[in-house]
Design a protein around this motif. Structure first.
Motif, PDB file in Angstrom:
ATOM      1  N   PRO A  48       0.828  -1.217   0.000  1.00 55.73           N
ATOM      2  CA  PRO A  48       0.000   0.000   0.000  1.00 55.73           C
ATOM      3  C   PRO A  48       0.859   1.263   0.000  1.00 55.73           C
ATOM      4  CG  PRO A  48      -0.125  -1.157   2.124  1.00 55.73           C
ATOM      5  CD  PRO A  48       0.658  -2.030   1.205  1.00 55.73           C
ATOM      6  N   LYS A  49       0.398   2.239  -0.747  1.00 58.55           N
ATOM      7  CA  LYS A  49       1.119   3.509  -0.851  1.00 58.55           C
ATOM      8  C   LYS A  49       1.279   4.162   0.521  1.00 58.55           C
ATOM      9  CE  LYS A  49       0.618   6.276  -4.697  1.00 58.55           C
ATOM     10  NZ  LYS A  49      -0.088   7.218  -5.554  1.00 58.55           N
ATOM     11  N   SER A  50       0.378   3.859   1.440  1.00 57.87           N
ATOM     12  CA  SER A  50       0.434   4.462   2.777  1.00 57.87           C
ATOM     13  C   SER A  50       1.723   4.093   3.522  1.00 57.87           C
ATOM     14  CB  SER A  50      -0.780   4.031   3.603  1.00 57.87           C
ATOM     15  OG  SER A  50      -0.833   2.613   3.683  1.00 57.87           O
ATOM     16  N   MET A  51       2.406   3.026   3.080  1.00 60.09           N
ATOM     17  CA  MET A  51       3.667   2.649   3.717  1.00 60.09           C
ATOM     18  C   MET A  51       4.759   3.683   3.459  1.00 60.09           C
ATOM     19  SD  MET A  51       4.112  -1.461   3.215  1.00 60.09           S
ATOM     20  CE  MET A  51       5.812  -1.390   3.764  1.00 60.09           C
ATOM     21  N   PHE A  52       4.585   4.496   2.420  1.00 57.76           N
ATOM     22  CA  PHE A  52       5.601   5.482   2.052  1.00 57.76           C
ATOM     23  C   PHE A  52       5.166   6.871   2.527  1.00 57.76           C
ATOM     24  CE2 PHE A  52       5.765   2.027  -1.010  1.00 57.76           C
ATOM     25  CZ  PHE A  52       7.109   1.719  -1.050  1.00 57.76           C
ATOM     26  N   GLU A  53       4.774   6.953   3.785  1.00 63.82           N
ATOM     27  CA  GLU A  53       4.250   8.212   4.329  1.00 63.82           C
ATOM     28  C   GLU A  53       5.185   9.374   4.059  1.00 63.82           C
ATOM     29  OE1 GLU A  53       2.721   8.377   8.431  1.00 63.82           O
ATOM     30  OE2 GLU A  53       2.912   6.198   8.360  1.00 63.82           O
ATOM     31  N   GLY A  54       4.630  10.440   3.530  1.00 64.50           N
ATOM     32  CA  GLY A  54       5.401  11.660   3.364  1.00 64.50           C
ATOM     33  C   GLY A  54       6.426  11.604   2.241  1.00 64.50           C
ATOM     34  N   ILE A  55       6.439  10.519   1.472  1.00 67.98           N
ATOM     35  CA  ILE A  55       7.401  10.417   0.368  1.00 67.98           C
ATOM     36  C   ILE A  55       6.630  10.452  -0.943  1.00 67.98           C
ATOM     37  CG2 ILE A  55       9.157   8.979  -0.741  1.00 67.98           C
ATOM     38  CD1 ILE A  55       9.616   7.674   2.021  1.00 67.98           C
ATOM     39  N   GLU A  56       7.093  11.279  -1.847  1.00 69.74           N
ATOM     40  CA  GLU A  56       6.491  11.335  -3.181  1.00 69.74           C
ATOM     41  C   GLU A  56       7.092  10.184  -3.983  1.00 69.74           C
ATOM     42  OE1 GLU A  56       3.758  12.566  -5.578  1.00 69.74           O
ATOM     43  OE2 GLU A  56       4.122  13.762  -3.784  1.00 69.74           O
ATOM     44  N   VAL A  57       6.369   9.049  -4.034  1.00 73.11           N
ATOM     45  CA  VAL A  57       6.956   7.877  -4.676  1.00 73.11           C
ATOM     46  C   VAL A  57       6.962   8.029  -6.196  1.00 73.11           C
ATOM     47  CG1 VAL A  57       6.502   6.202  -2.847  1.00 73.11           C
ATOM     48  CG2 VAL A  57       4.740   6.652  -4.537  1.00 73.11           C
ATOM     49  N   GLU A  58       8.069   7.590  -6.795  1.00 71.77           N
ATOM     50  CA  GLU A  58       8.198   7.625  -8.247  1.00 71.77           C
ATOM     51  C   GLU A  58       8.795   6.309  -8.715  1.00 71.77           C
ATOM     52  OE1 GLU A  58      10.483  10.980  -9.599  1.00 71.77           O
ATOM     53  OE2 GLU A  58       9.477  12.320  -8.181  1.00 71.77           O
ATOM     54  N   ILE A  59       8.453   5.905  -9.937  1.00 74.22           N
ATOM     55  CA  ILE A  59       8.989   4.673 -10.506  1.00 74.22           C
ATOM     56  C   ILE A  59      10.510   4.803 -10.623  1.00 74.22           C
ATOM     57  CG2 ILE A  59       9.051   3.270 -12.609  1.00 74.22           C
ATOM     58  CD1 ILE A  59       6.034   4.000 -12.924  1.00 74.22           C
ATOM     59  N   GLY A  60      11.217   3.749 -10.213  1.00 74.21           N
ATOM     60  CA  GLY A  60      12.672   3.754 -10.284  1.00 74.21           C
ATOM     61  C   GLY A  60      13.345   4.119  -8.963  1.00 74.21           C
ATOM     62  N   MET A  61      12.578   4.656  -8.010  1.00 72.63           N
ATOM     63  CA  MET A  61      13.164   4.969  -6.701  1.00 72.63           C
ATOM     64  C   MET A  61      13.563   3.680  -5.991  1.00 72.63           C
ATOM     65  SD  MET A  61      10.583   7.847  -5.187  1.00 72.63           S
ATOM     66  CE  MET A  61      11.502   8.807  -4.026  1.00 72.63           C
ATOM     67  N   GLN A  62      14.629   3.758  -5.198  1.00 80.88           N
ATOM     68  CA  GLN A  62      15.067   2.588  -4.440  1.00 80.88           C
ATOM     69  C   GLN A  62      14.971   2.882  -2.943  1.00 80.88           C
ATOM     70  OE1 GLN A  62      18.922   1.217  -5.724  1.00 80.88           O
ATOM     71  NE2 GLN A  62      18.119   0.487  -7.661  1.00 80.88           N
ATOM     72  N   PHE A  63      14.595   1.856  -2.197  1.00 83.72           N
ATOM     73  CA  PHE A  63      14.460   1.983  -0.750  1.00 83.72           C
ATOM     74  C   PHE A  63      15.118   0.799  -0.073  1.00 83.72           C
ATOM     75  CE2 PHE A  63      10.869   4.351  -2.386  1.00 83.72           C
ATOM     76  CZ  PHE A  63      10.827   5.472  -1.562  1.00 83.72           C
ATOM     77  N   ARG A  64      15.582   1.019   1.166  1.00 84.26           N
ATOM     78  CA  ARG A  64      15.991  -0.105   2.011  1.00 84.26           C
ATOM     79  C   ARG A  64      14.740  -0.581   2.720  1.00 84.26           C
ATOM     80  NH1 ARG A  64      20.150  -2.811   1.062  1.00 84.26           N
ATOM     81  NH2 ARG A  64      20.689  -3.253   3.207  1.00 84.26           N
ATOM     82  N   ALA A  65      14.485  -1.876   2.661  1.00 85.34           N
ATOM     83  CA  ALA A  65      13.285  -2.427   3.300  1.00 85.34           C
ATOM     84  C   ALA A  65      13.699  -3.567   4.211  1.00 85.34           C
ATOM     85  CB  ALA A  65      12.310  -2.931   2.239  1.00 85.34           C
ATOM     86  N   THR A  66      13.022  -3.685   5.336  1.00 82.89           N
ATOM     87  CA  THR A  66      13.286  -4.798   6.237  1.00 82.89           C
ATOM     88  C   THR A  66      12.314  -5.918   5.866  1.00 82.89           C
ATOM     89  OG1 THR A  66      13.901  -3.234   7.949  1.00 82.89           O
ATOM     90  CG2 THR A  66      13.476  -5.478   8.649  1.00 82.89           C
ATOM     91  N   THR A  67      12.868  -7.072   5.527  1.00 85.01           N
ATOM     92  CA  THR A  67      12.046  -8.213   5.125  1.00 85.01           C
ATOM     93  C   THR A  67      12.345  -9.384   6.046  1.00 85.01           C
ATOM     94  OG1 THR A  67      13.703  -9.174   3.663  1.00 85.01           O
ATOM     95  CG2 THR A  67      12.301  -7.461   2.714  1.00 85.01           C
ATOM     96  N   ASP A  68      11.691 -10.503   5.789  1.00 90.82           N
ATOM     97  CA  ASP A  68      11.941 -11.720   6.576  1.00 90.82           C
ATOM     98  C   ASP A  68      13.389 -12.161   6.438  1.00 90.82           C
ATOM     99  OD1 ASP A  68       9.287 -11.601   7.125  1.00 90.82           O
ATOM    100  OD2 ASP A  68       8.693 -13.104   5.655  1.00 90.82           O
ATOM    101  N   ASP A  69      14.030 -11.810   5.327  1.00 93.19           N
ATOM    102  CA  ASP A  69      15.422 -12.204   5.086  1.00 93.19           C
ATOM    103  C   ASP A  69      16.403 -11.118   5.515  1.00 93.19           C
ATOM    104  OD1 ASP A  69      14.540 -14.567   3.901  1.00 93.19           O
ATOM    105  OD2 ASP A  69      14.281 -13.575   1.968  1.00 93.19           O
ATOM    106  N   GLY A  70      15.938 -10.144   6.275  1.00 94.11           N
ATOM    107  CA  GLY A  70      16.816  -9.047   6.677  1.00 94.11           C
ATOM    108  C   GLY A  70      16.633  -7.847   5.765  1.00 94.11           C
ATOM    109  N   GLU A  71      17.624  -6.946   5.801  1.00 93.25           N
ATOM    110  CA  GLU A  71      17.546  -5.714   4.999  1.00 93.25           C
ATOM    111  C   GLU A  71      17.783  -6.025   3.529  1.00 93.25           C
ATOM    112  OE1 GLU A  71      18.267  -1.920   5.819  1.00 93.25           O
ATOM    113  OE2 GLU A  71      16.724  -2.485   7.242  1.00 93.25           O
ATOM    114  N   GLU A  72      16.982  -5.460   2.669  1.00 90.96           N
ATOM    115  CA  GLU A  72      17.300  -5.553   1.250  1.00 90.96           C
ATOM    116  C   GLU A  72      16.813  -4.307   0.537  1.00 90.96           C
ATOM    117  OE1 GLU A  72      13.840  -8.287  -0.708  1.00 90.96           O
ATOM    118  OE2 GLU A  72      15.452  -9.348   0.291  1.00 90.96           O
TER     119      GLU A  72
END
Length: 163
Positions: A80-104
């Motif tokens: 959901p877009k709501s996960m990116f609070e306050g960020i103007e999301v654009e195609i091609g942007m990269q983020f660090r995300a915490t997943t079950d396998d750690g940071e990626e």
């Protein structure tokens, strides 16, 4: 000396994909300096360096299985877009995300209404890469370099390991 495990290799390289698109190059910059066996290089490139010597220049084509891996469709998901609070999301942007396998790192592929399609695959996964390499210097790694897993420039490694 020949390149082997725990050798420090200073090299210039350029890399292209199978459509001859330039991906990366050190040719006009500082050469890359790495410890063989530290996991910094992809396996296909590291294996090709073993046994080479100063002055050697060669090309090697690395399949995805020895590079950044095959693409996994399961690593693409809509969030959901709501996960990116306050960020103007654009195609091609990269983020660090915490997943079950750690940071990626995930990249935004598409935005569909309130959903954002993200891809956890490495941007170079599934791509055959050809490296053009010139070996400039080969030496044994120091005990400190092996302990830290990276090359130290003269005067230390530029960060404090004391705490």
């Amino acid at each position: 000396m020949k390149i082997a495990q725990n050798a420090v290799v200073k090299m210039h390289y350029s890399v292209i994909d199978k459509d001859n698109n330039a991906i990366d190059s050190s040719m006009n910059e500082e050469p890359l300096e790495v410890i063989i066996g530290s996991g910094y290089l992809i396996p296909g490139l590291e294996n090709a360096l073993i046994g080479k010597e100063v002055g050697d220049a060669f090309n090697v084509t690395v399949p995805p299985s020895e590079g950044y891996g095959e693409r996994h469709e399961g690593l693409m998901q809509a969030v959901p877009k709501s996960m990116f609070e306050g960020i103007e999301v654009e195609i091609g942007m990269q983020f660090r995300a915490t997943t079950d396998d750690g940071e990626e790192t995930v990249m935004i592929l598409d935005i569909q209404g309130d959903d954002v399609l993200v891809d956890g695959n490495h941007p170079l996964s599934g791509i055959e890469l050809t490296f053009d390499v010139k070996i400039l210097e080969v030496r044994e790694a120091t005990a400190d370099e092996l302990a830290h897993g990276h090359v130290h420039s003269p005067g230390g490694c530029g960060h404090d390991h004391s705490h």
